[in-house]
Design a protein around this motif. Structure first.
Motif, mmCIF file in Angstrom:
data_model
loop_
_atom_site.group_PDB
_atom_site.id
_atom_site.type_symbol
_atom_site.label_atom_id
_atom_site.label_comp_id
_atom_site.label_asym_id
_atom_site.label_seq_id
_atom_site.Cartn_x
_atom_site.Cartn_y
_atom_site.Cartn_z
ATOM 1 N N GLU A 288 -7.387 3.077 5.037
ATOM 2 C CA GLU A 288 -6.495 4.230 5.015
ATOM 3 C C GLU A 288 -7.218 5.479 4.610
ATOM 4 O OE1 GLU A 288 -3.825 2.730 7.006
ATOM 5 O OE2 GLU A 288 -3.392 4.657 6.125
ATOM 6 N N SER B 97 -1.185 5.443 10.101
ATOM 7 C CA SER B 97 -1.497 4.400 9.139
ATOM 8 C C SER B 97 -1.579 3.033 9.804
ATOM 9 C CB SER B 97 -0.416 4.367 8.062
ATOM 10 O OG SER B 97 -0.623 3.268 7.217
ATOM 11 N N SER C 235 -4.743 9.336 8.457
ATOM 12 C CA SER C 235 -4.525 8.408 7.343
ATOM 13 C C SER C 235 -3.072 8.448 6.907
ATOM 14 C CB SER C 235 -5.415 8.822 6.169
ATOM 15 O OG SER C 235 -4.995 8.192 4.977
ATOM 16 N N THR D 120 0.827 -1.215 0.000
ATOM 17 C CA THR D 120 0.000 0.000 0.000
ATOM 18 C C THR D 120 0.863 1.267 0.000
ATOM 19 O OG1 THR D 120 -1.679 -1.210 1.236
ATOM 20 C CG2 THR D 120 -1.887 1.183 1.187
ATOM 21 N N PHE D 121 1.888 1.291 0.861
ATOM 22 C CA PHE D 121 2.757 2.475 0.943
ATOM 23 C C PHE D 121 4.196 2.123 0.545
ATOM 24 C CE2 PHE D 121 -0.721 3.679 3.918
ATOM 25 C CZ PHE D 121 -1.147 4.819 3.238
ATOM 26 N N ARG E 137 -3.207 15.592 -1.204
ATOM 27 C CA ARG E 137 -4.409 14.845 -0.803
ATOM 28 C C ARG E 137 -5.121 15.537 0.354
ATOM 29 N NH1 ARG E 137 -5.266 8.635 -1.825
ATOM 30 N NH2 ARG E 137 -3.669 8.262 -3.363
ATOM 31 N N ARG F 250 0.393 11.946 4.328
ATOM 32 C CA ARG F 250 1.783 12.237 3.976
ATOM 33 C C ARG F 250 1.842 13.041 2.670
ATOM 34 N NH1 ARG F 250 5.851 13.473 2.793
ATOM 35 N NH2 ARG F 250 7.939 12.570 2.884
ATOM 36 N N VAL F 251 0.818 12.884 1.833
ATOM 37 C CA VAL F 251 0.765 13.586 0.546
ATOM 38 C C VAL F 251 -0.045 14.871 0.753
ATOM 39 C CG1 VAL F 251 0.131 13.371 -1.889
ATOM 40 C CG2 VAL F 251 0.794 11.332 -0.602
ATOM 41 N N TRP G 7 -2.247 8.401 3.975
ATOM 42 C CA TRP G 7 -2.230 9.251 2.775
ATOM 43 C C TRP G 7 -2.005 10.718 3.098
ATOM 44 C CZ3 TRP G 7 -1.140 6.637 -1.165
ATOM 45 C CH2 TRP G 7 -1.638 5.341 -1.331
ATOM 46 N N PHE H 158 7.135 7.247 1.471
ATOM 47 C CA PHE H 158 6.257 6.975 2.608
ATOM 48 C C PHE H 158 7.053 6.501 3.815
ATOM 49 C CE2 PHE H 158 3.169 6.533 -0.910
ATOM 50 C CZ PHE H 158 2.301 7.531 -0.509
#
Ligand SMILES: [Zn+2]
Length: 336
Positions: A336, A282, A261, A140-141, A269, A265-266, A263, A146
């Motif tokens: 996530e 996560s 989440s 996933t990551f 998003r 990290r982005v 995500w 990540f």
């Protein structure tokens, strides 16, 4: 014998010919072994389901008692014979009840880890490394970008925000199985002892976690019937991310929108979702956890599934570890 004779991808999911069962099938089958309760791995409609007792309970809570015709509880570590094959379940550290499934046949062992993580989670048992010939890992990551930060520090950001904005409601988006309870439990472990308000969609699973001995403290429904917006000043409200898009979220005073989440990290998003306070928390391995796990297990072969396979395959190639993508379809990292 090739490991592909023991487990192979099929449209229904990962199939074991000598045991005649599927692991985490995405379509109804005669016999399913299920790693954990997330909706992309645990689906209703199979005739027979084998899983840990907690995963079976969670499936019954989500789908109703009739989710399958016959249940079989797999105790952790117990060796269970299915046809010519021996299977055993081992903690995966992902969510309550989650397990890796080891499949043994003719001296070869494949471990299907489902979803997993290595860092401490106060709401479930830690991942147990199981020596094996073939390790099936999620991805996933699986990109070096990540690297999930320390979870306690992420929870600290939420507590800081509550101190800085004592009048604002703090709305934390977190998935209903695992993430929500983990965020709440981390808040409790950090000393936050105010009531925490939860969306109705989280109630059954939070109650279940509490019944399994995970103390989430005082939880109250996040409903305003007859109340005023000001009732939620400075409160923590946890709900599924989907609820934050609808009018449910607009009842709260000047809310701080947060989302827990991997995500987050982005940054893009977080921005797209209008998240003011992203929390990078996560239930999946980050890049370091994935590669450290492969180093530790040193399996003969690695099979990579659902996620960003390429970077991990390349990493294996550079270490002269045999690896291939599994191309399983239908897994959407719900958690996530
Ligand atoms: Zn999952």
């Amino acid at each position: 014998m090739r490991p592909e004779d023991l487990l192979r991808p099929m449209p229904e999911g990962l199939y074991c010919p000598p045991g005649d069962f599927y692991i985490d099938p995405v379509r109804p089958v005669e016999r399913a072994l299920v790693t954990h309760g997330h909706a992309d791995h645990a689906r209703p409609g199979n005739a027979r389901v084998m899983a840990t007792g907690q995963t079976l309970d969670i499936m019954a809570l989500r789908y109703g008692e009739e989710f399958c015709a016959e249940r079989q509880v797999a105790e952790l570590g117990e060796k269970i014979r299915i046809g010519d094959v021996t299977v055993s379940f081992h903690p995966a550290g992902h969510v309550l009840g989650s397990a890796q499934i080891a499949v043994d046949w003719k001296g070869t062992r494949i471990v299907a880890s489902g979803d997993y993580k290595r860092r401490a989670d106060p709401t479930c048992l830690s991942f147990e490394p199981v020596p094996c010939d073939v390790f099936i890992t999620e991805a996933t990551f699986a990109l070096p970008v990540f690297r999930h930060p320390d979870t306690v520090a992420e929870i600290g950001k939420l507590l800081d925000s509550l101190r800085h904005f004592p009048e604002r409601a703090h709305l934390v988006g977190a998935y209903a199985l695992g993430k929500a309870q983990r965020v709440i439990k981390h808040l409790r472990d950090a000393g936050y002892d105010e009531p925490i308000y939860i969306h109705g969609a989280l109630k059954k699973l939070c109650d279940y976690y509490q019944s399994q001995g995970i103390d989430l403290g005082v939880l109250k429904p996040a409903t305003v019937e007859g109340g005023k917006k000001g009732d939620f000043s400075g409160a923590v409200i946890v709900g599924p991310p989907s609820a934050f898009a609808d009018k449910w979220a607009r009842r709260f005073p000047d809310p701080v929108a947060s989302f827990a989440s991997g995500w987050m990290r982005v940054r893009q998003r977080a921005r797209q979702r209008g998240v003011e306070l992203p929390l990078i928390i996560s239930d999946h391995c980050d890049w370091d956890e994935l590669t450290e796990t492969l180093d530790e297990l040193a399996p003969r072969e690695v099979w990579v599934t659902h996620g960003r396979e390429e970077a991990l395959l390349r990493w294996c190639e550079l270490r002269q570890m045999r690896a291939k993508p599994l191309h399983l379809v239908g897994y959407e990292d719900e958690a996530e």
